[in-house]
Design a protein around this motif. Structure first.
Motif, PDB file in Angstrom:
ATOM      1  N   ARG A 174       0.851  -1.183   0.000  1.00 12.49           N
ATOM      2  CA  ARG A 174       0.000   0.000   0.000  1.00 12.49           C
ATOM      3  C   ARG A 174       0.883   1.227   0.000  1.00 12.49           C
ATOM      4  NH1 ARG A 174      -4.471   2.370   4.265  1.00 12.49           N
ATOM      5  NH2 ARG A 174      -2.583   2.834   5.478  1.00 12.49           N
ATOM      6  N   LEU A 175       0.748   2.016  -1.028  1.00 13.48           N
ATOM      7  CA  LEU A 175       1.472   3.261  -1.134  1.00 13.48           C
ATOM      8  C   LEU A 175       0.655   4.386  -0.511  1.00 13.48           C
ATOM      9  CD1 LEU A 175       2.804   3.073  -4.804  1.00 13.48           C
ATOM     10  CD2 LEU A 175       3.757   2.062  -2.719  1.00 13.48           C
ATOM     11  N   SER A 176       1.368   5.318   0.100  1.00 14.53           N
ATOM     12  CA  SER A 176       0.734   6.498   0.678  1.00 14.53           C
ATOM     13  C   SER A 176       1.345   7.748   0.072  1.00 14.53           C
ATOM     14  CB  SER A 176       0.939   6.524   2.194  1.00 14.53           C
ATOM     15  OG  SER A 176       0.382   5.386   2.813  1.00 14.53           O
ATOM     16  N   CYS A 177       0.559   8.788   0.015  1.00 15.86           N
ATOM     17  CA  CYS A 177       1.029  10.082  -0.457  1.00 15.86           C
ATOM     18  C   CYS A 177       0.477  11.136   0.498  1.00 15.86           C
ATOM     19  CB  CYS A 177       0.558  10.340  -1.883  1.00 15.86           C
ATOM     20  SG  CYS A 177       0.923  12.002  -2.510  1.00 15.86           S
ATOM     21  N   GLN A 178       1.356  11.626   1.354  1.00 17.56           N
ATOM     22  CA  GLN A 178       0.968  12.651   2.327  1.00 17.56           C
ATOM     23  C   GLN A 178       1.104  14.015   1.678  1.00 17.56           C
ATOM     24  OE1 GLN A 178       0.046  12.349   5.906  1.00 17.56           O
ATOM     25  NE2 GLN A 178      -0.619  14.386   5.270  1.00 17.56           N
ATOM     26  N   ALA A 179       0.013  14.776   1.704  1.00 20.97           N
ATOM     27  CA  ALA A 179       0.010  16.099   1.079  1.00 20.97           C
ATOM     28  C   ALA A 179       0.125  17.198   2.128  1.00 20.97           C
ATOM     29  CB  ALA A 179      -1.257  16.300   0.268  1.00 20.97           C
ATOM     30  N   SER A 180       0.881  18.237   1.773  1.00 22.73           N
ATOM     31  CA  SER A 180       0.995  19.427   2.609  1.00 22.73           C
ATOM     32  C   SER A 180       0.673  20.649   1.763  1.00 22.73           C
ATOM     33  CB  SER A 180       2.412  19.554   3.164  1.00 22.73           C
ATOM     34  OG  SER A 180       2.757  18.437   3.933  1.00 22.73           O
ATOM     35  N   MET A 181      -0.009  21.599   2.369  1.00 20.40           N
ATOM     36  CA  MET A 181      -0.404  22.845   1.698  1.00 20.40           C
ATOM     37  C   MET A 181      -1.296  22.569   0.487  1.00 20.40           C
ATOM     38  SD  MET A 181       0.886  25.032   3.654  1.00 20.40           S
ATOM     39  CE  MET A 181       0.654  26.541   2.753  1.00 20.40           C
ATOM     40  N   LEU A 182      -1.976  21.443   0.508  1.00 21.50           N
ATOM     41  CA  LEU A 182      -2.895  21.067  -0.564  1.00 21.50           C
ATOM     42  C   LEU A 182      -3.853  20.047   0.037  1.00 21.50           C
ATOM     43  CD1 LEU A 182      -2.020  19.980  -4.179  1.00 21.50           C
ATOM     44  CD2 LEU A 182      -3.250  18.413  -2.712  1.00 21.50           C
TER      45      LEU A 182
END
Length: 126
Positions: A19-27
């Motif tokens: 499972r891949l994760s993509c943590q977003a900041s300022m979005l």
């Protein structure tokens, strides 16, 4: 500034899962079309999956349809890619990407995405 940080890559045997994760900041992931792309060595970057702003529509490439699932956690502002029944041909660097908020539809063209993560490597052995 906007930052997308992928994690969860690794080495697995064929048939395994990641499972891949993509943590977003300022979005905010629920305010943008979000997508996963991948690039194998010597090949062009290709679309894998996309989720619309509303979250009601998802798209998958034929190569991963039925095996991968895109989702997002709005509370944690994170995009996911659940990858099951992995095959050696899934070996690639996986990138998450986001479109500007004005666009609500998925696109399979990488030029339509304004922000990209640094990528996470997935290696599937036979």
């Amino acid at each position: 500034q906007v930052e997308l940080v992928e994690s969860g890559g690794g080495s697995v045997e064929a048939g395994g899962s990641l499972r891949l994760s993509c943590q977003a900041s300022m979005l905010l992931v629920d305010s943008h079309v979000m997508a996963w792309f991948r690039q194998a060595p010597g090949k062009k970057r290709e679309p894998v999956s996309c989720i619309t702003k509303s979250g009601s529509d998802t798209e998958y490439s034929d190569a991963v349809k039925g095996r991968f699932t895109i989702s997002r956690d709005n509370t944690n502002n994170t995009l996911y890619l659940q990858m099951n029944s992995l095959k050696p041909e899934d070996t690639a660097t996986y990138y998450c990407a986001a479109r500007v908020w004005q666009h609500g539809a998925c696109s399979s063209s990488e030029i339509d995405y304004n922000w990209w993560g640094q990528g996470t490597q997935v290696t599937v052995s036979s």
